[in-house]
Design an enzyme around this catalytic site. Structure first.
Site, PDB file in Angstrom:
ATOM      1  CE  LYS A 169     -39.115 -34.509 -34.766  1.00  0.00           C
ATOM      2  NZ  LYS A 169     -38.774 -34.106 -36.145  1.00  0.00           N
ATOM      3  NE  ARG A 199     -36.107 -29.091 -32.931  1.00  0.00           N
ATOM      4  CZ  ARG A 199     -37.353 -29.502 -33.170  1.00  0.00           C
ATOM      5  NH1 ARG A 199     -38.094 -29.969 -32.206  1.00  0.00           N
ATOM      6  NH2 ARG A 199     -37.837 -29.455 -34.382  1.00  0.00           N
ATOM      7  NE  ARG A 206     -44.926 -30.712 -41.286  1.00  0.00           N
ATOM      8  CZ  ARG A 206     -43.992 -31.072 -40.419  1.00  0.00           C
ATOM      9  NH1 ARG A 206     -43.682 -32.338 -40.248  1.00  0.00           N
ATOM     10  NH2 ARG A 206     -43.368 -30.150 -39.712  1.00  0.00           N
ATOM     11  NE  ARG A 246     -45.210 -26.775 -37.824  1.00  0.00           N
ATOM     12  CZ  ARG A 246     -44.276 -27.648 -37.493  1.00  0.00           C
ATOM     13  NH1 ARG A 246     -44.610 -28.869 -37.110  1.00  0.00           N
ATOM     14  NH2 ARG A 246     -43.007 -27.311 -37.544  1.00  0.00           N
ATOM     15  NE  ARG A 268     -39.170 -26.653 -39.479  1.00  0.00           N
ATOM     16  CZ  ARG A 268     -40.327 -26.961 -40.073  1.00  0.00           C
ATOM     17  NH1 ARG A 268     -40.836 -26.170 -40.990  1.00  0.00           N
ATOM     18  NH2 ARG A 268     -40.967 -28.040 -39.735  1.00  0.00           N
TER      19      ARG A 268
END
Ligand code: ADP
Ligand code: ZN
Length: 227
Positions: A22, A97, A136, A170, A181
């Site tokens: 996203k 969400r 990532r 992160r 998640r």
């Protein structure tokens, strides 16, 4: 701005689990269409870094991979949407969400005479998301996203986009938290796909391919819905 055109600004929603791409795709749409990316994850991380009251409440939930309470997220988004740059059109990345957030968004937009232009579901295999998210990182200077395996800078340690040499990961991008998640996504967010489908604004894009291919598929959808 505003008075020179009758067309309403586009309101695009990107739906998809963590790792679906996203943020990457929202940044590309910003560049190619001039829209503004609104990421509630980024807004919440900024609130945590600034040590605001909302940030203090959100921090532990985010680190555990849960969903931050709706009232906090909705307040943060409402404030951000009051800024004039959002009139060029927005791409919502990570919001809504939950059902309550989707309804709050409808109310907020209708106050401005606007509505959701399209909700685009990035369709991926869950199993692949753990590897995508756990590898990532981003450039500390410009925010460009990278991945240990799937998207390394052309020159190791140097950002392709801004030449920066500092990168960050992160706190919640680890294999343990990604599981939580993904569960939160399926329990709370995936039902929104049916909600937007029933309103006739849903588009589905296969998001398992290369970043550029997905971007091209998204651009086709955006051009179709914004004329
Ligand atoms: P990702 O989608 O890759 O998990 P985000 O940056 O969008 O990453 O979100 C990171 C975390 O911030 C989420 O796991 C959640 O704790 C919190 N968060 C972000 N957006 C929302 C939202 N709309 N509602 C509740 N919590 C949110
Ligand atoms: Zn950079």
């Amino acid at each position: 701005m505003g008075t020179d055109t009758m067309t309403r600004p586009a309101v695009l929603i990107l739906l998809g689990p963590p790792g679906a791409g996203k943020g990457t795709q929202a940044r590309m749409l910003e560049e190619s269409f001039g829209f503004v990316q609104l990421s509630t994850g980024d807004l919440l991380r900024a609130a945590v870094a600034e040590g605001t009251e909302a940030g203090a409440k959100a921090r532990a939930v985010m680190e555990a991979g849960g969903l931050v309470p709706d009232d906090i997220v909705i307040d943060i988004l409402r404030d951000r949407m009051a800024a004039p740059d959002t009139r060029r059109g927005i791409i919502l990345d990570g919001f809504p969400r939950t059902d309550a957030q989707a309804r709050a968004l409808d109310d907020l937009l209708s106050e401005q005479g606007a509505q959701v232009t399209a909700a685009i579901s990035l369709e991926v295999d869950d199993a692949a998301m753990i590897d995508r998210v756990a590898g990532r990182y981003t450039c500390a200077g410009c925010g460009e996203g990278y991945h240990d395996t799937f998207k390394t800078p052309a020159v190791a340690g140097v950002c392709d986009r801004c030449g920066g040499t500092e990168f960050k990961r992160r706190a919640d991008d680890n294999a343990e938290t990604v599981g939580a998640r993904l569960r939160a996504y399926h329990a709370e967010t995936a039902p929104l796909i049916a909600y937007y489908d029933s309103r006739g604004v849903l588009a589905r894009v296969d998001a398992m391919g290369a970043i550029a291919e997905i971007a091209a598929a998204l651009a086709t959808v955006v051009r179709r819905v914004s004329d």
